[in-house]
Design a protein around this motif. Structure first.
Motif, PDB file in Angstrom:
ATOM      1  N   ALA A 173       5.619 -32.221   9.573  1.00 44.29           N
ATOM      2  CA  ALA A 173       4.493 -31.337   9.298  1.00 44.29           C
ATOM      3  C   ALA A 173       3.769 -31.288   7.924  1.00 44.29           C
ATOM      4  CB  ALA A 173       5.190 -29.841   9.519  1.00 44.29           C
ATOM      5  N   THR A 174       2.721 -30.930   7.794  1.00 47.35           N
ATOM      6  CA  THR A 174       1.973 -30.901   6.537  1.00 47.35           C
ATOM      7  C   THR A 174       1.412 -29.705   6.358  1.00 47.35           C
ATOM      8  OG1 THR A 174      -0.089 -32.083   7.441  1.00 47.35           O
ATOM      9  CG2 THR A 174       1.600 -33.447   6.779  1.00 47.35           C
ATOM     10  N   LYS A 175       1.128 -29.373   4.996  1.00 48.57           N
ATOM     11  CA  LYS A 175       0.247 -28.172   4.511  1.00 48.57           C
ATOM     12  C   LYS A 175      -0.742 -28.908   3.542  1.00 48.57           C
ATOM     13  CE  LYS A 175       3.278 -24.326   5.258  1.00 48.57           C
ATOM     14  NZ  LYS A 175       4.060 -23.139   4.569  1.00 48.57           N
ATOM     15  N   VAL A 176      -1.848 -28.554   3.785  1.00 46.45           N
ATOM     16  CA  VAL A 176      -2.808 -29.026   2.730  1.00 46.45           C
ATOM     17  C   VAL A 176      -3.469 -27.991   1.916  1.00 46.45           C
ATOM     18  CG1 VAL A 176      -5.201 -30.186   2.820  1.00 46.45           C
ATOM     19  CG2 VAL A 176      -3.616 -30.798   4.325  1.00 46.45           C
ATOM     20  N   ARG A 177      -3.574 -27.982   0.620  1.00 51.23           N
ATOM     21  CA  ARG A 177      -4.154 -27.043  -0.513  1.00 51.23           C
ATOM     22  C   ARG A 177      -5.486 -27.946  -0.931  1.00 51.23           C
ATOM     23  NH1 ARG A 177      -3.274 -25.028  -5.925  1.00 51.23           N
ATOM     24  NH2 ARG A 177      -1.767 -26.785  -6.228  1.00 51.23           N
ATOM     25  N   THR A 178      -6.587 -27.235  -0.975  1.00 50.56           N
ATOM     26  CA  THR A 178      -7.650 -27.682  -1.684  1.00 50.56           C
ATOM     27  C   THR A 178      -8.360 -26.729  -2.756  1.00 50.56           C
ATOM     28  OG1 THR A 178      -8.218 -28.837   0.393  1.00 50.56           O
ATOM     29  CG2 THR A 178      -9.996 -28.704  -1.369  1.00 50.56           C
ATOM     30  N   TRP A 179      -8.503 -27.337  -3.769  1.00 50.48           N
ATOM     31  CA  TRP A 179      -9.255 -26.391  -5.124  1.00 50.48           C
ATOM     32  C   TRP A 179     -10.061 -27.485  -5.744  1.00 50.48           C
ATOM     33  CZ3 TRP A 179      -4.435 -28.820  -5.066  1.00 50.48           C
ATOM     34  CH2 TRP A 179      -4.055 -29.591  -6.415  1.00 50.48           C
ATOM     35  N   ARG A 180     -10.905 -26.775  -6.704  1.00 56.03           N
ATOM     36  CA  ARG A 180     -12.037 -27.328  -7.364  1.00 56.03           C
ATOM     37  C   ARG A 180     -11.998 -27.285  -8.591  1.00 56.03           C
ATOM     38  NH1 ARG A 180     -16.664 -30.130  -6.106  1.00 56.03           N
ATOM     39  NH2 ARG A 180     -16.393 -29.629  -3.782  1.00 56.03           N
ATOM     40  N   ILE A 181     -12.018 -27.966  -9.745  1.00 56.82           N
ATOM     41  CA  ILE A 181     -12.061 -27.885 -11.109  1.00 56.82           C
ATOM     42  C   ILE A 181     -13.325 -28.671 -11.613  1.00 56.82           C
ATOM     43  CG2 ILE A 181     -11.369 -27.924 -13.451  1.00 56.82           C
ATOM     44  CD1 ILE A 181      -8.516 -27.968 -11.995  1.00 56.82           C
ATOM     45  N   GLU A 185     -12.961 -32.251  -6.664  1.00 59.14           N
ATOM     46  CA  GLU A 185     -12.252 -31.378  -5.923  1.00 59.14           C
ATOM     47  C   GLU A 185     -11.017 -32.108  -5.750  1.00 59.14           C
ATOM     48  OE1 GLU A 185     -13.025 -31.987  -1.384  1.00 59.14           O
ATOM     49  OE2 GLU A 185     -13.563 -30.145  -1.692  1.00 59.14           O
ATOM     50  N   TYR A 186      -9.977 -31.250  -5.623  1.00 56.15           N
ATOM     51  CA  TYR A 186      -8.363 -31.865  -5.399  1.00 56.15           C
ATOM     52  C   TYR A 186      -7.797 -31.312  -4.088  1.00 56.15           C
ATOM     53  CZ  TYR A 186      -8.911 -32.254 -10.622  1.00 56.15           C
ATOM     54  OH  TYR A 186      -9.085 -32.839 -12.019  1.00 56.15           O
ATOM     55  N   ILE A 187      -7.130 -32.190  -3.447  1.00 55.89           N
ATOM     56  CA  ILE A 187      -6.635 -32.142  -2.259  1.00 55.89           C
ATOM     57  C   ILE A 187      -4.972 -32.498  -2.641  1.00 55.89           C
ATOM     58  CG2 ILE A 187      -6.531 -32.673   0.114  1.00 55.89           C
ATOM     59  CD1 ILE A 187      -9.466 -33.556  -0.009  1.00 55.89           C
ATOM     60  N   GLU A 188      -4.433 -31.489  -2.262  1.00 60.42           N
ATOM     61  CA  GLU A 188      -2.745 -31.812  -2.281  1.00 60.42           C
ATOM     62  C   GLU A 188      -2.252 -31.617  -0.862  1.00 60.42           C
ATOM     63  OE1 GLU A 188       0.466 -29.831  -5.270  1.00 60.42           O
ATOM     64  OE2 GLU A 188       0.154 -28.616  -3.441  1.00 60.42           O
ATOM     65  N   THR A 189      -1.220 -32.388  -0.343  1.00 61.93           N
ATOM     66  CA  THR A 189      -0.679 -32.482   1.000  1.00 61.93           C
ATOM     67  C   THR A 189       0.764 -32.593   0.781  1.00 61.93           C
ATOM     68  OG1 THR A 189      -2.425 -33.778   1.783  1.00 61.93           O
ATOM     69  CG2 THR A 189      -0.433 -33.791   3.189  1.00 61.93           C
ATOM     70  N   SER A 190       1.217 -31.468   1.210  1.00 59.45           N
ATOM     71  CA  SER A 190       2.667 -31.271   1.038  1.00 59.45           C
ATOM     72  C   SER A 190       3.365 -31.693   2.612  1.00 59.45           C
ATOM     73  CB  SER A 190       3.012 -29.939   0.755  1.00 59.45           C
ATOM     74  OG  SER A 190       2.397 -29.642  -0.355  1.00 59.45           O
ATOM     75  N   ARG A 191       4.389 -32.505   2.691  1.00 65.73           N
ATOM     76  CA  ARG A 191       5.049 -32.890   3.724  1.00 65.73           C
ATOM     77  C   ARG A 191       6.445 -32.269   3.973  1.00 65.73           C
ATOM     78  NH1 ARG A 191       1.760 -36.876   5.484  1.00 65.73           N
ATOM     79  NH2 ARG A 191       0.516 -37.974   3.984  1.00 65.73           N
ATOM     80  N   ALA A 276      -0.537 -27.491   8.775  1.00 68.53           N
ATOM     81  CA  ALA A 276      -2.057 -28.026   9.202  1.00 68.53           C
ATOM     82  C   ALA A 276      -1.760 -29.076  10.052  1.00 68.53           C
ATOM     83  CB  ALA A 276      -2.527 -28.884   7.858  1.00 68.53           C
ATOM     84  N   SER A 277      -0.788 -29.597  10.315  1.00 67.17           N
ATOM     85  CA  SER A 277      -0.300 -30.748  11.211  1.00 67.17           C
ATOM     86  C   SER A 277       1.075 -30.880  11.406  1.00 67.17           C
ATOM     87  CB  SER A 277      -0.904 -32.261  10.967  1.00 67.17           C
ATOM     88  OG  SER A 277      -0.206 -32.629   9.965  1.00 67.17           O
ATOM     89  N   VAL A 278       1.378 -31.013  12.965  1.00 68.61           N
ATOM     90  CA  VAL A 278       2.872 -31.233  13.141  1.00 68.61           C
ATOM     91  C   VAL A 278       2.842 -32.368  14.149  1.00 68.61           C
ATOM     92  CG1 VAL A 278       4.640 -29.918  14.481  1.00 68.61           C
ATOM     93  CG2 VAL A 278       3.173 -28.622  13.181  1.00 68.61           C
ATOM     94  N   ASN A 279       3.766 -33.071  13.900  1.00 73.81           N
ATOM     95  CA  ASN A 279       4.050 -34.430  14.600  1.00 73.81           C
ATOM     96  C   ASN A 279       5.720 -34.381  14.960  1.00 73.81           C
ATOM     97  OD1 ASN A 279       3.872 -36.931  15.926  1.00 73.81           O
ATOM     98  ND2 ASN A 279       4.947 -37.959  14.083  1.00 73.81           N
ATOM     99  N   VAL A 280       5.874 -33.991  16.270  1.00 73.77           N
ATOM    100  CA  VAL A 280       7.169 -34.059  16.952  1.00 73.77           C
ATOM    101  C   VAL A 280       7.773 -35.555  16.923  1.00 73.77           C
ATOM    102  CG1 VAL A 280       8.607 -33.604  18.783  1.00 73.77           C
ATOM    103  CG2 VAL A 280       6.660 -32.265  18.383  1.00 73.77           C
ATOM    104  N   ARG A 281       8.890 -35.719  16.138  1.00 73.63           N
ATOM    105  CA  ARG A 281       9.318 -37.164  16.109  1.00 73.63           C
ATOM    106  C   ARG A 281      10.575 -37.360  17.544  1.00 73.63           C
ATOM    107  NH1 ARG A 281      13.012 -37.078  12.357  1.00 73.63           N
ATOM    108  NH2 ARG A 281      12.665 -35.112  11.471  1.00 73.63           N
TER     109      ARG A 281
END
Length: 356
Positions: A173-181, A185-191, A276-281
């Motif tokens: 699964a993933t989580k996505v965090r977006t922010w701007r400075i 624009e920054y995008i962080e994807t956590s798995r 944000a997304s889920v992939n069943v293995r």
């Protein structure tokens, strides 16, 4: 204190209390296991069950059932039909040819459960013609009651399975965090690696026990409500034909397990939330215990015969659900198409005039 009990298994044969098949000892699990219904038992649970006594009881029940059942064969289409001895089963439910008596039914195990017919032939006719009257493009005589005499009540065989299982799901699964400075624009994807596990009980999984060729029809009129299942009794068969089962539980074990695996996958997948997304293995399912019952379900059958094809319809004898392919009247279809064209023509001409 060592409380382990030792039981000598070499002197006896043991049969599964659920289905009667022979049990074998699974050394890895230290349990007696059934390769047909996939049930497992501890040695203490089996106790002093005597396989010969169980087999004798099953043979006695089957013999009593067969003694009161006659077997018929259609010389035209080859259909095999069984009927209670007081039932006049003289017309084939499929092709309506006369059928001939072969003798007493043999080799068929007595059913465990039955769903009795909830309504009679007259109500079945009413439900079918209400269904037919709502169809626009069927031939006119399709809605005529001249076909009503072809309705026949038939009990069809099914296997009904209950099971206790342990299921596990592995997913990414993933989580996505977006922010701007500033202008960036920054995008962080956590798995994440996700695991879900749980015990799931499956109740009344129904599978057709008759002819793969009719699988769509038989499963198309499902479901039957669980509470409608009753212990089998011969009087329920009086006046109706009964189809002989030709699919054994051993042939359905892998299919039923696959269905349970799909159900379990859906249930466990729905517990993985907030990503944000889920992939069943992968998923795994272990059947801890299962119970199979040979059951008869009620169906009203109707044939609609045309010069080119015979259409077969099934009406669920408890719920009234209808399954079958509809014949099409090409005259009505062409007339409707012409009507639409005539109605659209003035509109098309008006729109065309605007753009000229």
């Amino acid at each position: 204190m060592d409380t382990t009990k030792e039981v000598d298994l070499s002197a006896k044969a043991y049969n599964c209390p659920n289905c009667g098949a022979e049990l074998y000892f699974d050394a890895d699990k230290h349990k007696l296991a059934c390769e047909f219904c996939l049930s497992e038992f501890t040695i203490e649970e089996i106790g002093n069950t005597n396989a010969e006594e169980l087999a004798d009881t099953q043979k006695s029940n089957a013999a009593e059932f067969c003694e009161h059942m006659n077997e018929y064969s259609c010389p035209n289409c080859g259909a095999e039909i069984a009927a209670e001895e007081h039932t006049a089963a003289d017309i084939c439910v499929y092709c309506h040819s006369p059928i001939v008596l072969k003798g007493k039914l043999s080799g068929q195990m007595k059913p465990d459960k039955i769903v009795p017919f909830k309504f009679g032939k007259e109500e079945a006719e009413k439900k079918f013609f209400e269904f037919a009257s709502k169809k626009w493009f069927v031939p006119k005589d399709f809605k005529s009651r001249t076909h009503a005499d072809k309705i026949q009540g038939v009990y069809y065989p099914f296997w009904v399975t209950d099971a206790d299982t342990a299921s596990t799901l592995y997913a990414d699964a993933t989580k996505v965090r977006t922010w701007r400075i500033g202008n960036t624009e920054y995008i962080e994807t956590s798995r994440f690696a996700c695991e879900r596990a749980g015990d799931i009980h499956f109740e009344d999984i129904v599978s057709s026990a008759y002819s793969q060729a009719e699988k769509d029809m038989l499963e198309g009129i499902l479901p039957y409500p669980s509470e409608a299942l009753q212990d089998f009794s011969m009087p329920f068969l009086s006046g109706f034909q009964t189809k002989k089962r030709d699919i054994e539980r051993s042939e359905l074990s892998s299919e039923v397990k696959q269905r349970m695996d799909e159900y379990a996958k859906t249930l466990l997948r729905n517990t993985v939330r907030g990503y944000a997304s889920v992939n069943v293995r992968s998923t795994s399912l272990n059947i801890k215990q299962s119970h199979w019952e040979y059951s008869l379900m009620p169906i009203w059958m109707l044939n609609y015969v045309t010069p080119k094809k015979t259409y077969v319809y099934a009406v669920n004898g408890h719920t009234g659900k209808i399954y079958g392919e509809l014949p099409i009247s090409f005259k009505k279809l062409i007339a409707a198409a012409v009507g639409v064209a005539v109605a659209v023509a003035p509109i098309a001409a008006a729109i065309g005039g605007i753009f000229l």
